[in-house]
Write a protein that holds these residues in place. Structure first.
Motif, PDB file in Angstrom:
ATOM      1  N   CYS A  88       7.685   2.777   2.543  1.00  0.00           N
ATOM      2  CA  CYS A  88       6.340   2.734   2.134  1.00  0.00           C
ATOM      3  C   CYS A  88       5.849   1.471   1.395  1.00  0.00           C
ATOM      4  O   CYS A  88       6.453   0.732   0.988  1.00  0.00           O
ATOM      5  CB  CYS A  88       6.010   4.009   1.457  1.00  0.00           C
ATOM      6  SG  CYS A  88       7.030   4.184   0.066  1.00  0.00           S
ATOM      7  N   GLY A  89       4.348   1.465   1.480  1.00  0.00           N
ATOM      8  CA  GLY A  89       3.926   0.654   0.649  1.00  0.00           C
ATOM      9  C   GLY A  89       4.407   0.755  -0.899  1.00  0.00           C
ATOM     10  O   GLY A  89       4.372  -0.363  -1.499  1.00  0.00           O
ATOM     11  N   THR A  90       4.215   1.734  -1.319  1.00  0.00           N
ATOM     12  CA  THR A  90       4.872   2.017  -2.842  1.00  0.00           C
ATOM     13  C   THR A  90       5.892   1.281  -3.110  1.00  0.00           C
ATOM     14  O   THR A  90       6.112   0.672  -4.004  1.00  0.00           O
ATOM     15  CB  THR A  90       4.927   3.575  -3.240  1.00  0.00           C
ATOM     16  OG1 THR A  90       3.486   3.866  -2.751  1.00  0.00           O
ATOM     17  CG2 THR A  90       5.128   3.764  -4.548  1.00  0.00           C
ATOM     18  N   HIS A 116      -3.656   0.310  -6.613  1.00  0.00           N
ATOM     19  CA  HIS A 116      -3.274   2.015  -6.274  1.00  0.00           C
ATOM     20  C   HIS A 116      -2.247   2.405  -7.404  1.00  0.00           C
ATOM     21  O   HIS A 116      -1.548   1.355  -7.966  1.00  0.00           O
ATOM     22  CB  HIS A 116      -2.529   1.529  -4.982  1.00  0.00           C
ATOM     23  CG  HIS A 116      -2.015   3.013  -4.375  1.00  0.00           C
ATOM     24  ND1 HIS A 116      -0.725   3.430  -4.570  1.00  0.00           N
ATOM     25  CD2 HIS A 116      -2.698   3.659  -3.551  1.00  0.00           C
ATOM     26  CE1 HIS A 116      -0.895   4.493  -3.752  1.00  0.00           C
ATOM     27  NE2 HIS A 116      -1.763   4.696  -3.239  1.00  0.00           N
ATOM     28  N   MET A 163      -4.292  -6.731  -5.683  1.00  0.00           N
ATOM     29  CA  MET A 163      -4.374  -6.114  -4.259  1.00  0.00           C
ATOM     30  C   MET A 163      -5.357  -7.200  -3.515  1.00  0.00           C
ATOM     31  O   MET A 163      -6.071  -7.769  -4.022  1.00  0.00           O
ATOM     32  CB  MET A 163      -4.917  -4.666  -4.187  1.00  0.00           C
ATOM     33  CG  MET A 163      -6.394  -4.513  -4.790  1.00  0.00           C
ATOM     34  SD  MET A 163      -6.537  -2.704  -5.320  1.00  0.00           S
ATOM     35  CE  MET A 163      -5.804  -1.920  -4.554  1.00  0.00           C
ATOM     36  N   ASN A 167      -8.500   0.044  -1.981  1.00  0.00           N
ATOM     37  CA  ASN A 167      -8.442   1.239  -1.031  1.00  0.00           C
ATOM     38  C   ASN A 167      -9.733   2.141  -1.251  1.00  0.00           C
ATOM     39  O   ASN A 167     -10.092   3.006  -0.456  1.00  0.00           O
ATOM     40  CB  ASN A 167      -7.145   1.996  -1.416  1.00  0.00           C
ATOM     41  CG  ASN A 167      -6.846   2.242  -2.720  1.00  0.00           C
ATOM     42  OD1 ASN A 167      -6.772   1.401  -3.480  1.00  0.00           O
ATOM     43  ND2 ASN A 167      -6.590   3.561  -3.215  1.00  0.00           N
ATOM     44  N   ASP A 192      -0.867  -6.747  -2.701  1.00  0.00           N
ATOM     45  CA  ASP A 192      -0.903  -5.537  -1.851  1.00  0.00           C
ATOM     46  C   ASP A 192      -1.983  -5.306  -0.849  1.00  0.00           C
ATOM     47  O   ASP A 192      -3.103  -5.417  -1.093  1.00  0.00           O
ATOM     48  CB  ASP A 192      -1.037  -4.275  -3.078  1.00  0.00           C
ATOM     49  CG  ASP A 192      -1.298  -3.025  -2.216  1.00  0.00           C
ATOM     50  OD1 ASP A 192      -1.260  -2.772  -1.116  1.00  0.00           O
ATOM     51  OD2 ASP A 192      -1.249  -1.885  -3.107  1.00  0.00           O
ATOM     52  N   VAL A 194      -2.069  -3.512   1.762  1.00  0.00           N
ATOM     53  CA  VAL A 194      -1.776  -2.213   2.347  1.00  0.00           C
ATOM     54  C   VAL A 194      -3.034  -2.015   3.391  1.00  0.00           C
ATOM     55  O   VAL A 194      -3.100  -1.437   4.365  1.00  0.00           O
ATOM     56  CB  VAL A 194      -1.401  -1.055   1.671  1.00  0.00           C
ATOM     57  CG1 VAL A 194      -1.816   0.393   2.276  1.00  0.00           C
ATOM     58  CG2 VAL A 194       0.088  -1.287   1.202  1.00  0.00           C
ATOM     59  N   GLN A 195      -4.061  -2.118   2.635  1.00  0.00           N
ATOM     60  CA  GLN A 195      -5.391  -1.550   3.496  1.00  0.00           C
ATOM     61  C   GLN A 195      -6.060  -2.723   4.405  1.00  0.00           C
ATOM     62  O   GLN A 195      -7.093  -2.295   5.025  1.00  0.00           O
ATOM     63  CB  GLN A 195      -6.662  -1.428   2.419  1.00  0.00           C
ATOM     64  CG  GLN A 195      -6.225  -0.230   1.481  1.00  0.00           C
ATOM     65  CD  GLN A 195      -6.479   1.178   2.336  1.00  0.00           C
ATOM     66  OE1 GLN A 195      -6.916   1.282   3.541  1.00  0.00           O
ATOM     67  NE2 GLN A 195      -5.867   2.315   1.805  1.00  0.00           N
ATOM     68  N   SER A 215       1.860  -0.920   4.634  1.00  0.00           N
ATOM     69  CA  SER A 215       2.357   0.386   5.085  1.00  0.00           C
ATOM     70  C   SER A 215       1.527   0.605   6.221  1.00  0.00           C
ATOM     71  O   SER A 215       0.532   0.808   6.735  1.00  0.00           O
ATOM     72  CB  SER A 215       1.972   1.192   3.981  1.00  0.00           C
ATOM     73  OG  SER A 215       2.074   2.688   4.314  1.00  0.00           O
ATOM     74  N   HIS A 217       1.370   3.799   7.942  1.00  0.00           N
ATOM     75  CA  HIS A 217       0.428   4.542   8.351  1.00  0.00           C
ATOM     76  C   HIS A 217      -0.792   4.161   8.156  1.00  0.00           C
ATOM     77  O   HIS A 217      -1.754   4.950   8.444  1.00  0.00           O
ATOM     78  CB  HIS A 217       1.012   5.899   7.764  1.00  0.00           C
ATOM     79  CG  HIS A 217       0.582   5.911   5.840  1.00  0.00           C
ATOM     80  ND1 HIS A 217      -0.478   6.715   5.659  1.00  0.00           N
ATOM     81  CD2 HIS A 217       1.320   5.374   5.328  1.00  0.00           C
ATOM     82  CE1 HIS A 217      -0.467   6.603   4.299  1.00  0.00           C
ATOM     83  NE2 HIS A 217       0.553   5.740   3.755  1.00  0.00           N
ATOM     84  N   LYS A 218      -1.302   3.224   7.680  1.00  0.00           N
ATOM     85  CA  LYS A 218      -2.595   2.690   7.503  1.00  0.00           C
ATOM     86  C   LYS A 218      -3.038   1.995   8.860  1.00  0.00           C
ATOM     87  O   LYS A 218      -4.191   1.542   8.756  1.00  0.00           O
ATOM     88  CB  LYS A 218      -2.886   1.700   6.229  1.00  0.00           C
ATOM     89  CG  LYS A 218      -2.227   2.161   4.966  1.00  0.00           C
ATOM     90  CD  LYS A 218      -3.074   3.578   4.353  1.00  0.00           C
ATOM     91  CE  LYS A 218      -2.391   3.923   3.343  1.00  0.00           C
ATOM     92  NZ  LYS A 218      -3.257   5.035   2.492  1.00  0.00           N
TER      93      LYS A 218
END
Ligand code: PLP
Length: 430
Positions: A88-90, A116, A163, A167, A192, A194-195, A215, A217-218
Motif C-alpha cells: 500500500c501507499g502507507t 497523510h 507529498m 489528499n 508521496d 499517491v493522489q 497506491s 486503489h487510487k
C-alpha cells in the motif's frame, strides 16, 4: 462519544443490486475498473502459481508480474528495475523514510504538517524512538514556504519527504524545486504521489526525486497493492524483511492478481489523463463555482491554481461537516471531511488546522473529489440537494448568528423520493 454512523440502510443484500451512488470521494478510493477486473481474473483462476517457483507454471506468472512492472514503471517514466511492489501507499512511505535513516545513519527527518497519516504518524513514531522530525508548517493557501524548507535542512538530515499533492485540498507542491535543494545538500528526497496518477503527468526523471510512492486503489485497481520507486544506485534497506522477492527489496510472496490489476490500471489512467484535465476538471469547476456563488458564507480551502483537477474542499460556515455528510449519504451521495473521530470528539482535519482555518471553518469543511466515472448528471444531482441541506442545517444551527427560520426544503421528503426512485430503478432492472 460513539462515532456518527450513516443511517441509510442498504437496499439490497447482494452486491449486484447496489443502489445508485453519486460518488464524490475518489481521493479516498476509486472504483476498480472493469478492464482491471478482467485483466486480474485469470490470475485468480488459471494462473495461480507462485512467481518464485522455478518450473514453467510459476515462471509464466513471473513473466506477467514483470510485464505489470513495466506498465507501472511507464506511468512514472522509471526503469522497471526501479519499481518495488509493496502492500500500500502507507508501506511505501514508511519504507522510503526507514531506508533513508538506516542507510545514512542520520537522525533527522523533514516532512510537512499536512502529510497523510502515513507520514504524520510514522514521524511521531520516529520521535518516540529518539529521532528528530521537523513537520514544516504551511501557508493559509496550503502551500509551503520553500525558504523555510531550505533552512530546515541540516547536516544530520537523512531525508525530506513532501507529498506531491494533498489528499484533502488537492494542493500541489513544487517537488522538482524541493528535490533540487535536496540534491544540492546531499539529502535524499521522497515524494508521496499517491493522489497524482491520472491527474498530473508523472515523470520521476523530471521530478528528480530518489523515492516516490503510489497506491493502486487510487487509480482504479484494488486495495492492498502499492509501489515504491527507488532511483537506481540509491542505497536501500528493506522494511519488510523475508524472502528474496522484489530483488531482495521487499520480502513476501507477491500479490500477483493485484499487481496485474495495477499494471492494467496504470495504462488506463494514462489514457484518461486528458479526460481528467478537461471534462473532470470542468465538472469540478462547475460544482465549486456554483456552490461558492449560490451558498453564502462558503469558502474554498486551499489555493485555486496549483491543485489537482478533480478536488475541491469547501468550508460551509455554521454547520458541522459530519451532519452535511450524513444527509448527503441518505441521498446516495458520498463525500468526505478530514475530521477524525478519535478521542471522543470530532477533531478537525489536521490539514485544514495547519492552514490556519478556525475550528468552526475546519469542522464545516467538506471534500468532493471527482473521477473519470462522474457525469454531468451526478453534479446536477449534488447541486440540487447540497444548497438546501446547508440552508436547512444552518436554520437549526446554534452556530448560526442569524438563525433564519427556513422550512423551504424538506429533507425527509427528499430522502423518501430518493428511496422511491431507487426502488423503481431496481424493479426496472429486475
Ligand atoms: N498518501 C496519501 C496522500 C493518501 O491519500 C493515502 C490514502 O488515502 C495514502 C498515502 C495511504 O495509501 P494506502 O491507503 O494505500 O496505504
Amino acid at each position: 462519544m460513539e462515532p456518527i454512523r450513516p443511517v441509510r440502510k442498504p437496499r439490497s443484500k447482494t452486491f449486484m443490486n447496489q443502489p445508485k451512488t453519486y460518488y464524490f470521494d475518489n481521493n479516498a478510493t476509486t472504483r476498480v475498473a472493469p478492464e482491471v477486473v478482467e485483466a486480474m481474473v485469470p490470475f485468480l483462476s488459471e494462473f495461480w502459481g507462485n512467481p518464485s517457483s522455478a518450473y514453467f507454471f510459476g515462471n509464466q506468472v513471473s513473466n506477467h508480474v514483470e510485464k505489470a512492472r513495466e506498465e507501472v514503471a511507464a506511468l512514472i517514466n522509471a526503469d522497471p528495475k526501479e519499481v518495488i511492489f509493496t502492500s500500500c501507499g502507507t508501506e511505501s512511505n514508511n519504507s522510503a523514510i526507514h531506508s533513508a535513516i538506516v542507510t545514512s545513519g542520520k537522525r533527522h527527518v523533514i516532512t510537512t504538517a499536512v502529510e497523510h497519516s502515513a507520514n504524520i504518524n510514522y514521524g511521531e513514531y520516529l520521535r518516540k524512538q529518539g529521532y528528530q522530525v521537523t513537520f514544516l508548517p504551511v501557508e493559509p493557501d496550503g502551500s509551503l514556504d520553500l525558504h523555510l524548507l531550505q533552512q530546515s535542512i541540516r547536516p544530520d538530515t537523512a531525508i525530506v519527504s513532501v507529498m506531491l499533492a494533498n489528499n484533502e485540498t488537492g494542493v500541489v507542491f513544487p517537488i522538482q524545486e524541493i528535490a533540487a535543494f535536496c540534491r544540492e545538500k546531499g539529502v535524499l528526497c521522497h515524494t508521496d504521489a499517491v493522489q497524482v496518477p491520472g491527474k498530473i503527468k508523472l515523470d520521476v526523471k523530471a521530478l528528480g526525486v530518489d523515492f516516490l510512492s503510489l497506491s493502486a486503489h487510487k487509480l482504479h485497481a484494488p486495495k492492498g497493492i502499492g509501489m515504491l520507486y527507488v532511483k537506481r544506485r540509491t542505497k536501500y534497506q528493506p522494511l519488510v524483511i523475508g524472502g528474496h522477492q522484489e530483488r531482495g527489496k521487499r520480502g513476501g510472496t507477491e500479490n500477483v492478481a493485484s499487481i496485474i490489476g495495477f499494471g492494467r490500471a496504470a495504462r488506463l489512467v494514462m489514457d484518461h489523463l486528458e479526460d481528467e484535465n478537461t471534462r473532470v476538471r470542468g465538472l469540478r469547476d462547475r460544482l465549486e463555482k456554483t456552490v461558492l456563488s449560490t451558498i453564502p458564507n462558503t469558502y474554498r480551502n486551499g489555493g485555486k491554481e496549483s491543485r489537482l483537477p478533480n478536488t475541491t474542499n469547501m468550508a460551509f460556515e455554521f454547520v458541522e461537516a459530519e451532519a452535511v455528510l450524513l444527509l448527503l449519504d441518505q441521498l446516495g451521495i458520498c463525500a468526505s471531511s478530514g475530521s477524525a473521530c478519535t478521542t471522543g470528539s470530532l477533531d478537525p482535519s489536521h490539514v485544514l488546522t495547519a492552514m490556519g482555518l478556525t475550528p468552526m471553518r475546519a469542522r464545516g469543511s467538506v471534500r468532493f473529489s471527482l473521477g473519470i466515472y462522474n457525469t454531468d448528471e451526478d453534479v446536477d444531482y449534488l447541486l440540487k440537494h447540497l444548497p438546501p441541506i446547508i440552508q436547512k442545517l444552518r436554520s437549526i444551527s446554534p452556530l448560526n448568528p442569524e438563525h433564519p427560520d427556513n422550512d423551504a426544503y424538506d429533507i425527509d421528503a427528499a430522502r423518501v423520493k430518493h428511496e422511491q426512485d431507487l426502488a423503481e430503478a431496481l424493479s426496472e432492472k429486475n
